[in-house]
Scaffold this motif. Structure first.
Motif, PDB file in Angstrom:
ATOM      1  N   GLN A  16       3.926   6.230  -7.326  1.00 12.09           N
ATOM      2  CA  GLN A  16       4.171   6.191  -8.766  1.00 12.09           C
ATOM      3  C   GLN A  16       4.290   7.582  -9.396  1.00 12.09           C
ATOM      4  OE1 GLN A  16       2.340   3.552 -11.400  1.00 12.09           O
ATOM      5  NE2 GLN A  16       2.241   1.843  -9.990  1.00 12.09           N
ATOM      6  N   ARG A  17       4.162   8.617  -8.595  1.00 10.88           N
ATOM      7  CA  ARG A  17       4.313  10.001  -9.034  1.00 10.88           C
ATOM      8  C   ARG A  17       3.252  10.425 -10.048  1.00 10.88           C
ATOM      9  NH1 ARG A  17       7.130   9.454  -4.981  1.00 10.88           N
ATOM     10  NH2 ARG A  17       9.100  10.577  -4.702  1.00 10.88           N
ATOM     11  N   VAL A  30      11.339   7.306 -15.630  1.00 14.42           N
ATOM     12  CA  VAL A  30      11.630   5.912 -15.960  1.00 14.42           C
ATOM     13  C   VAL A  30      12.632   5.330 -14.972  1.00 14.42           C
ATOM     14  CG1 VAL A  30      12.516   4.335 -17.730  1.00 14.42           C
ATOM     15  CG2 VAL A  30      11.057   6.253 -18.387  1.00 14.42           C
ATOM     16  N   THR A  31      13.617   6.126 -14.562  1.00  8.41           N
ATOM     17  CA  THR A  31      14.583   5.667 -13.562  1.00  8.41           C
ATOM     18  C   THR A  31      13.893   5.386 -12.233  1.00  8.41           C
ATOM     19  OG1 THR A  31      16.380   6.884 -14.618  1.00  8.41           O
ATOM     20  CG2 THR A  31      16.687   6.289 -12.314  1.00  8.41           C
ATOM     21  N   TRP A  32      12.937   6.229 -11.853  1.00  7.59           N
ATOM     22  CA  TRP A  32      12.208   6.030 -10.594  1.00  7.59           C
ATOM     23  C   TRP A  32      11.365   4.751 -10.657  1.00  7.59           C
ATOM     24  CZ3 TRP A  32      12.027   7.290  -5.689  1.00  7.59           C
ATOM     25  CH2 TRP A  32      10.859   7.088  -4.959  1.00  7.59           C
ATOM     26  N   LEU A  33      10.630   4.570 -11.748  1.00 14.81           N
ATOM     27  CA  LEU A  33       9.756   3.404 -11.861  1.00 14.81           C
ATOM     28  C   LEU A  33      10.544   2.121 -12.134  1.00 14.81           C
ATOM     29  CD1 LEU A  33       6.851   4.933 -13.980  1.00 14.81           C
ATOM     30  CD2 LEU A  33       6.782   4.339 -11.541  1.00 14.81           C
ATOM     31  N   MET A 204      14.038  -0.215  -6.036  1.00 13.79           N
ATOM     32  CA  MET A 204      13.349   0.519  -7.104  1.00 13.79           C
ATOM     33  C   MET A 204      11.859   0.218  -7.105  1.00 13.79           C
ATOM     34  SD  MET A 204      15.510   0.189 -10.622  1.00 13.79           S
ATOM     35  CE  MET A 204      16.829   1.292 -11.077  1.00 13.79           C
ATOM     36  N   TYR A 205      11.560  -1.080  -7.088  1.00 14.74           N
ATOM     37  CA  TYR A 205      10.159  -1.484  -7.244  1.00 14.74           C
ATOM     38  C   TYR A 205       9.316  -1.028  -6.055  1.00 14.74           C
ATOM     39  CZ  TYR A 205       5.936  -4.231  -7.592  1.00 14.74           C
ATOM     40  OH  TYR A 205       4.610  -4.597  -7.648  1.00 14.74           O
ATOM     41  N   PHE A 206       9.742  -1.306  -4.854  1.00 12.35           N
ATOM     42  CA  PHE A 206       8.891  -1.013  -3.702  1.00 12.35           C
ATOM     43  C   PHE A 206       8.827   0.481  -3.393  1.00 12.35           C
ATOM     44  CE2 PHE A 206       9.851  -5.546  -2.967  1.00 12.35           C
ATOM     45  CZ  PHE A 206       8.556  -6.016  -2.873  1.00 12.35           C
ATOM     46  N   ARG A 207       9.891   1.221  -3.688  1.00 15.26           N
ATOM     47  CA  ARG A 207       9.820   2.667  -3.489  1.00 15.26           C
ATOM     48  C   ARG A 207       8.857   3.317  -4.483  1.00 15.26           C
ATOM     49  NH1 ARG A 207      13.698   5.171  -0.381  1.00 15.26           N
ATOM     50  NH2 ARG A 207      13.694   7.051  -1.660  1.00 15.26           N
ATOM     51  N   SER A 208       8.817   2.800  -5.706  1.00 15.53           N
ATOM     52  CA  SER A 208       7.984   3.425  -6.749  1.00 15.53           C
ATOM     53  C   SER A 208       6.613   2.790  -6.894  1.00 15.53           C
ATOM     54  CB  SER A 208       8.706   3.366  -8.095  1.00 15.53           C
ATOM     55  OG  SER A 208       8.890   2.032  -8.520  1.00 15.53           O
ATOM     56  N   HIS A 209       6.412   1.597  -6.363  1.00 13.10           N
ATOM     57  CA  HIS A 209       5.146   0.887  -6.526  1.00 13.10           C
ATOM     58  C   HIS A 209       4.471   0.543  -5.193  1.00 13.10           C
ATOM     59  CE1 HIS A 209       6.810   0.277 -10.532  1.00 13.10           C
ATOM     60  NE2 HIS A 209       5.670  -0.213 -10.946  1.00 13.10           N
TER      61      HIS A 209
END
Length: 355
Positions: A16-17, A30-33, A204-209
């Motif tokens: 989540q950075r 926001v684009t990442w999350l 998006m979701y699994f890379r960021s979460h």
């Protein structure tokens, strides 16, 4: 050896950075999350700023003002910050289901498709003449639709047109975010096919979460399990791992990233309510112990308190005693256990919050 809950908690902070800060600005965060829950706008601005190198609230407002991100209802009937380029395909996936679910409410409010189209025409005309519009100005334009006569009609028209991807909340004027015509405001938007959109959202979701499960993804988006599984199947660049017999997906680079930023990950994080680290999962027990969940979401009423994270785990909640003429604002922590950090460390973290 995977220490399930501890490693998941640390990996999620890395994903989540909240550590590392390699995303250059608010729009990139926001684009990442993908989406950032924003029913509490000040909290959402803080959540995004915490993940940027300069920790600037002004930077998040600038991203709203420039049209890079917007505030809308892409999923779960709740306001989120969303990349402007992605809002169209996101609402394209979720709107048919939410529209069907709201049929009875529309009937109660006397809203039919003719009224929805007329509301859109009136708004688009006013927006073309005046630019981004405050809520009161939109309601004024809708007076002929009886928004003053039927309680809730105006709100529901806002909701419907945003869920359809036609309008959203954009620039912030100091008191509220103004409504915009997305075609006029946001410029070119991505238009993937339905299959591509499902895969993109899963990525998006699994890379960021991640690590996260299909149930986490379904709860976060409100998509059907069939759509969730289709998205996961077609997604690229994800690693699957089984934890306690349950399939999880994540960015394969996440464990190394977590190891690289271990000190930052284990540091104190004062998160606003509704932050994605707590809210972004159906099962949040890796970060927040089940026995403490009622202390963060009292009565399971959907209202999330700000949390204190230390050692990658939620150890308490916090609030602020407002400043007076003679005294500065003061942190008021409430610990779950003896793991609450020392007061001087908490005060240091409080002083470092975005402003």
């Amino acid at each position: 050896m995977l220490e399930a809950s501890t490693d998941i908690a640390r990996w999620r902070i890395a994903a989540q950075r909240l550590a590392g800060f390699d995303l250059p600005d608010a729009a990139s965060v926001v684009t990442w999350l993908g989406c950032v829950q924003a029913q509490d706008l000040p909290g959402a601005l803080t959540s995004v700023a915490l993940r940027t190198p300069d920790r600037s609230l002004a930077g998040v407002r600038d991203a709203l003002d420039s049209g890079q991100i917007v505030r809308s209802w892409p999923m779960r009937g709740t306001l989120h910050l969303v990349p402007a380029r992605d809002i169209g395909w996101m609402t394209g996936l979720t709107h048919p289901r939410t529209f069907a679910q709201s049929r009875r409410r529309r009937e109660e409010l006397g809203i039919d498709e003719t009224m929805i189209e007329r509301a859109w025409e009136l708004f688009a005309t006013a927006h073309a003449e005046q630019g981004p519009l405050p809520r009161a100005a939109v309601l004024e334009a809708w007076k002929s639709l009886g928004v003053d006569e039927v309680k809730g009609r105006g709100y529901h028209l806002f909701l419907l047109l945003c869920q359809m991807g036609r309008m959203a909340q954009g620039p912030h004027d100091g008191t509220e975010t103004r409504f915009v015509d997305l075609d006029a405001w946001a410029g070119t938007r991505d238009e993937p096919s339905r299959e591509e959109a499902l895969a993109r959202w899963a990525e998006m979701y699994f890379r960021s979460h991640g690590p996260a499960t299909e149930k986490d993804f379904a709860r976060w988006t409100g998509l059907t399990m069939a759509d969730v599984r289709a998205g996961i199947t077609d997604a690229s660049g994800l690693e699957r791992l089984d934890i306690d017999g349950t399939a999880h997906w994540m960015d394969p680079a996440t464990p190394d990233r977590a190891a690289q930023h271990r000190e930052q990950i284990d540091a104190i994080h004062l998160l606003p309510g509704f932050d994605e680290l707590i809210l972004g999962y159906a099962d949040r027990t890796a970060t927040l112990a089940k026995r403490h969940e009622q202390l963060v979401v009292p009565g399971n009423n959907g209202m999330f308190k700000p949390t204190i994270i230390s050692g990658a785990r939620a150890v308490g909640t916090w609030s602020v005693k407002k400043a007076t003429k003679t005294l500065p604002a003061r942190l008021l922590p409430t610990g779950f256990t003896s793991r609450l950090p020392a007061a001087v460390k908490l005060e240091r973290a409080f002083a470092a919050l975005p402003d």
